[in-house]
Design a protein around this motif. Structure first.
Motif, PDB file in Angstrom:
ATOM      1  N   ASN A 189      92.985  36.012  25.641  1.00 51.40           N
ATOM      2  CA  ASN A 189      93.930  36.492  26.655  1.00 51.40           C
ATOM      3  C   ASN A 189      94.613  35.330  27.368  1.00 51.40           C
ATOM      4  O   ASN A 189      95.798  35.417  27.727  1.00 51.40           O
ATOM      5  CB  ASN A 189      93.196  37.371  27.664  1.00 51.40           C
ATOM      6  N   SER A 190      93.876  34.221  27.562  1.00 54.56           N
ATOM      7  CA  SER A 190      94.456  33.066  28.259  1.00 54.56           C
ATOM      8  C   SER A 190      95.558  32.404  27.431  1.00 54.56           C
ATOM      9  O   SER A 190      96.454  31.765  27.986  1.00 54.56           O
ATOM     10  CB  SER A 190      93.361  32.045  28.584  1.00 54.56           C
ATOM     11  N   TYR A 191      95.494  32.533  26.105  1.00 60.74           N
ATOM     12  CA  TYR A 191      96.569  32.016  25.257  1.00 60.74           C
ATOM     13  C   TYR A 191      97.854  32.820  25.459  1.00 60.74           C
ATOM     14  O   TYR A 191      98.965  32.284  25.438  1.00 60.74           O
ATOM     15  CB  TYR A 191      96.169  32.056  23.789  1.00 60.74           C
ATOM     16  N   ILE A 192      97.681  34.131  25.651  1.00 60.82           N
ATOM     17  CA  ILE A 192      98.843  35.006  25.841  1.00 60.82           C
ATOM     18  C   ILE A 192      99.360  34.908  27.268  1.00 60.82           C
ATOM     19  O   ILE A 192     100.565  34.890  27.511  1.00 60.82           O
ATOM     20  CB  ILE A 192      98.463  36.469  25.507  1.00 60.82           C
ATOM     21  N   HIS A 193      98.429  34.839  28.227  1.00 64.83           N
ATOM     22  CA  HIS A 193      98.791  34.746  29.648  1.00 64.83           C
ATOM     23  C   HIS A 193      98.119  33.505  30.238  1.00 64.83           C
ATOM     24  O   HIS A 193      97.060  33.606  30.871  1.00 64.83           O
ATOM     25  CB  HIS A 193      98.340  36.001  30.403  1.00 64.83           C
ATOM     26  N   PRO A 194      98.715  32.330  30.037  1.00 61.48           N
ATOM     27  CA  PRO A 194      98.081  31.057  30.440  1.00 61.48           C
ATOM     28  C   PRO A 194      97.778  30.945  31.930  1.00 61.48           C
ATOM     29  O   PRO A 194      96.853  30.235  32.319  1.00 61.48           O
ATOM     30  CB  PRO A 194      99.113  30.001  30.011  1.00 61.48           C
ATOM     31  N   ARG A 195      98.537  31.622  32.779  1.00 64.29           N
ATOM     32  CA  ARG A 195      98.364  31.470  34.217  1.00 64.29           C
ATOM     33  C   ARG A 195      97.475  32.559  34.826  1.00 64.29           C
ATOM     34  O   ARG A 195      97.289  32.604  36.042  1.00 64.29           O
ATOM     35  CB  ARG A 195      99.738  31.474  34.909  1.00 64.29           C
ATOM     36  N   SER A 196      96.961  33.433  33.980  1.00 63.05           N
ATOM     37  CA  SER A 196      96.112  34.512  34.491  1.00 63.05           C
ATOM     38  C   SER A 196      94.716  33.975  34.821  1.00 63.05           C
ATOM     39  O   SER A 196      94.234  33.018  34.218  1.00 63.05           O
ATOM     40  CB  SER A 196      95.991  35.638  33.467  1.00 63.05           C
ATOM     41  N   VAL A 197      94.079  34.603  35.778  1.00 64.94           N
ATOM     42  CA  VAL A 197      92.704  34.244  36.169  1.00 64.94           C
ATOM     43  C   VAL A 197      91.833  35.486  36.006  1.00 64.94           C
ATOM     44  O   VAL A 197      92.051  36.497  36.668  1.00 64.94           O
ATOM     45  CB  VAL A 197      92.645  33.747  37.629  1.00 64.94           C
ATOM     46  N   ARG A 198      90.854  35.389  35.127  1.00 65.16           N
ATOM     47  CA  ARG A 198      89.989  36.540  34.870  1.00 65.16           C
ATOM     48  C   ARG A 198      88.523  36.125  34.991  1.00 65.16           C
ATOM     49  O   ARG A 198      88.134  35.054  34.532  1.00 65.16           O
ATOM     50  CB  ARG A 198      90.242  37.106  33.468  1.00 65.16           C
ATOM     51  N   LYS A 199      87.736  36.968  35.608  1.00 67.51           N
ATOM     52  CA  LYS A 199      86.302  36.749  35.728  1.00 67.51           C
ATOM     53  C   LYS A 199      85.571  37.595  34.692  1.00 67.51           C
ATOM     54  O   LYS A 199      85.895  38.771  34.520  1.00 67.51           O
ATOM     55  CB  LYS A 199      85.825  37.144  37.133  1.00 67.51           C
ATOM     56  N   ILE A 200      84.619  36.978  34.019  1.00 65.13           N
ATOM     57  CA  ILE A 200      83.796  37.734  33.077  1.00 65.13           C
ATOM     58  C   ILE A 200      82.699  38.432  33.872  1.00 65.13           C
ATOM     59  O   ILE A 200      81.987  37.802  34.659  1.00 65.13           O
ATOM     60  CB  ILE A 200      83.182  36.802  32.017  1.00 65.13           C
ATOM     61  N   LYS A 201      82.579  39.743  33.664  1.00 62.59           N
ATOM     62  CA  LYS A 201      81.591  40.525  34.402  1.00 62.59           C
ATOM     63  C   LYS A 201      80.611  41.203  33.445  1.00 62.59           C
ATOM     64  O   LYS A 201      80.968  41.558  32.319  1.00 62.59           O
ATOM     65  CB  LYS A 201      82.280  41.591  35.263  1.00 62.59           C
ATOM     66  N   LEU A 202      79.390  41.386  33.909  1.00 60.93           N
ATOM     67  CA  LEU A 202      78.370  42.152  33.184  1.00 60.93           C
ATOM     68  C   LEU A 202      77.685  43.053  34.189  1.00 60.93           C
ATOM     69  O   LEU A 202      77.274  42.595  35.254  1.00 60.93           O
ATOM     70  CB  LEU A 202      77.357  41.221  32.525  1.00 60.93           C
ATOM     71  N   GLU A 203      77.572  44.337  33.847  1.00 57.28           N
ATOM     72  CA  GLU A 203      77.024  45.341  34.757  1.00 57.28           C
ATOM     73  C   GLU A 203      77.823  45.388  36.067  1.00 57.28           C
ATOM     74  O   GLU A 203      77.279  45.650  37.146  1.00 57.28           O
ATOM     75  CB  GLU A 203      75.546  45.050  35.080  1.00 57.28           C
ATOM     76  N   GLY A 204      79.131  45.068  35.973  1.00 51.83           N
ATOM     77  CA  GLY A 204      80.001  45.136  37.131  1.00 51.83           C
ATOM     78  C   GLY A 204      79.935  43.932  38.051  1.00 51.83           C
ATOM     79  O   GLY A 204      80.610  43.895  39.077  1.00 51.83           O
ATOM     80  N   LYS A 205      79.145  42.921  37.691  1.00 55.41           N
ATOM     81  CA  LYS A 205      78.998  41.735  38.536  1.00 55.41           C
ATOM     82  C   LYS A 205      79.552  40.510  37.817  1.00 55.41           C
ATOM     83  O   LYS A 205      79.319  40.340  36.614  1.00 55.41           O
ATOM     84  CB  LYS A 205      77.526  41.504  38.887  1.00 55.41           C
ATOM     85  N   PRO A 206      80.297  39.650  38.530  1.00 57.85           N
ATOM     86  CA  PRO A 206      80.831  38.441  37.889  1.00 57.85           C
ATOM     87  C   PRO A 206      79.716  37.493  37.466  1.00 57.85           C
ATOM     88  O   PRO A 206      78.692  37.366  38.151  1.00 57.85           O
ATOM     89  CB  PRO A 206      81.704  37.819  38.990  1.00 57.85           C
ATOM     90  N   ILE A 207      79.909  36.818  36.338  1.00 57.51           N
ATOM     91  CA  ILE A 207      78.904  35.883  35.814  1.00 57.51           C
ATOM     92  C   ILE A 207      79.292  34.464  36.199  1.00 57.51           C
ATOM     93  O   ILE A 207      80.434  34.047  35.984  1.00 57.51           O
ATOM     94  CB  ILE A 207      78.799  36.012  34.279  1.00 57.51           C
ATOM     95  N   ASP A 208      78.349  33.726  36.750  1.00 59.58           N
ATOM     96  CA  ASP A 208      78.599  32.339  37.153  1.00 59.58           C
ATOM     97  C   ASP A 208      78.898  31.468  35.946  1.00 59.58           C
ATOM     98  O   ASP A 208      78.424  31.734  34.832  1.00 59.58           O
ATOM     99  CB  ASP A 208      77.393  31.760  37.901  1.00 59.58           C
ATOM    100  N   HIS A 209      79.654  30.407  36.202  1.00 52.94           N
ATOM    101  CA  HIS A 209      80.010  29.477  35.124  1.00 52.94           C
ATOM    102  C   HIS A 209      78.765  28.856  34.489  1.00 52.94           C
ATOM    103  O   HIS A 209      78.716  28.672  33.266  1.00 52.94           O
ATOM    104  CB  HIS A 209      80.923  28.373  35.668  1.00 52.94           C
ATOM    105  N   GLU A 210      77.753  28.536  35.304  1.00 57.21           N
ATOM    106  CA  GLU A 210      76.526  27.929  34.775  1.00 57.21           C
ATOM    107  C   GLU A 210      75.804  28.869  33.812  1.00 57.21           C
ATOM    108  O   GLU A 210      75.254  28.441  32.799  1.00 57.21           O
ATOM    109  CB  GLU A 210      75.593  27.537  35.925  1.00 57.21           C
ATOM    110  N   VAL A 211      75.818  30.155  34.151  1.00 55.90           N
ATOM    111  CA  VAL A 211      75.181  31.154  33.273  1.00 55.90           C
ATOM    112  C   VAL A 211      75.945  31.254  31.958  1.00 55.90           C
ATOM    113  O   VAL A 211      75.348  31.302  30.875  1.00 55.90           O
ATOM    114  CB  VAL A 211      75.124  32.535  33.968  1.00 55.90           C
ATOM    115  N   LEU A 212      77.279  31.267  32.050  1.00 57.09           N
ATOM    116  CA  LEU A 212      78.105  31.311  30.838  1.00 57.09           C
ATOM    117  C   LEU A 212      77.848  30.096  29.953  1.00 57.09           C
ATOM    118  O   LEU A 212      77.719  30.216  28.728  1.00 57.09           O
ATOM    119  CB  LEU A 212      79.592  31.365  31.212  1.00 57.09           C
TER     120      LEU A 212
END
Length: 223
Positions: A189-212
């Motif tokens: 998605n970032s290739y198509i929309h380079p300026r977009s900001v999206r958070k990856i969520k699991l069970e409705g909660k955002p996942i920290d960068h360290e966890v990713l």
């Protein structure tokens, strides 16, 4: 301590229920105990050379169901005991787990249908092997090495996916696979929309960068 007691209680309770169902199917007490323990730990301790090939369809279905149940995240059972049915049903990992199993069983059943005497038998063997492989239990109801290549490829992929986190099953775990799929989707998605900001969520909660990062490292190391 109370949480541990509840989780061990769930484990013990499911084991006893399977043991009782196997006794109803005419399996001897000792073999029922071995089967229940092997299924509960998804460790697949086999006591016959043909595993479960010579067992009755009833026994095979009971073992199939409990292999899959022991691959579910035990937190979902905890939520059910606490009567938080909506939260249990909303578990993203558990839903993904059952969707993967359902899709795999349907495809394999259609692929091996011509090898067996009717839809019921093909469905039983497909469900048994899918449950056995995705939970890394290792039981077998037939020689699936004789199956078409497509079915064997699906089983190999399921072996890597594994069961849910917080279960007795092995593999990479469904939750990590869900996060990886979402990570890939985010990057595409970032290739198509380079300026977009999206958070990856699991069970409705955002996942920290360290966890990713740890999941990515684990995934690469595992492969």
């Amino acid at each position: 301590q109370s949480m541990a007691k509840i989780l061990y209680g769930i484990y013990f309770g499911l084991t006893v229920i399977e043991f009782v169902f196997l006794l109803f199917g005419g399996m001897p007490v000792f073999e029922s105990l071995l089967t229940s323990f092997g299924t509960a730990g998804t460790g697949g301790f086999g006591f016959r050379n043909d595993s479960f090939a010579s067992m009755s369809p009833y026994v095979q279905w009971v073992v199939t169901i409990f292999m899959i149940l022991f691959g579910v995240n035990f937190n979902a059972y905890f939520l059910l005991l606490m009567r938080r049915f909506r939260r249990a049903a909303a578990s993203e990992e558990v839903r993904a787990y059952f969707v993967i199993i359902g899709v795999a069983v349907v495809i394999i059943t259609a692929n091996i249908y011509s090898m067996y005497n009717g839809l019921g038998e093909a469905l039983r063997h497909a469900a048994f092997q899918v449950g056995s492989i995705i939970t890394t239990t290792g039981f077998s109801s037939c020689d699936f090495d004789l199956w078409p290549t497509l079915s064997k490829e699906i089983l190999v992929m399921l072996m890597f996916v594994g069961a849910c986190a917080g279960s007795t099953g092995g593999g990479i775990k469904v939750s990590r696979c869900v996060v990886m799929v979402k990570t890939v989707a985010k990057e595409l998605n970032s290739y198509i929309h380079p300026r977009s900001v999206r958070k990856i969520k699991l069970e409705g909660k955002p996942i920290d960068h360290e966890v990713l990062r740890s999941i990515n490292v684990y995934f690469c190391t595992y492969l």
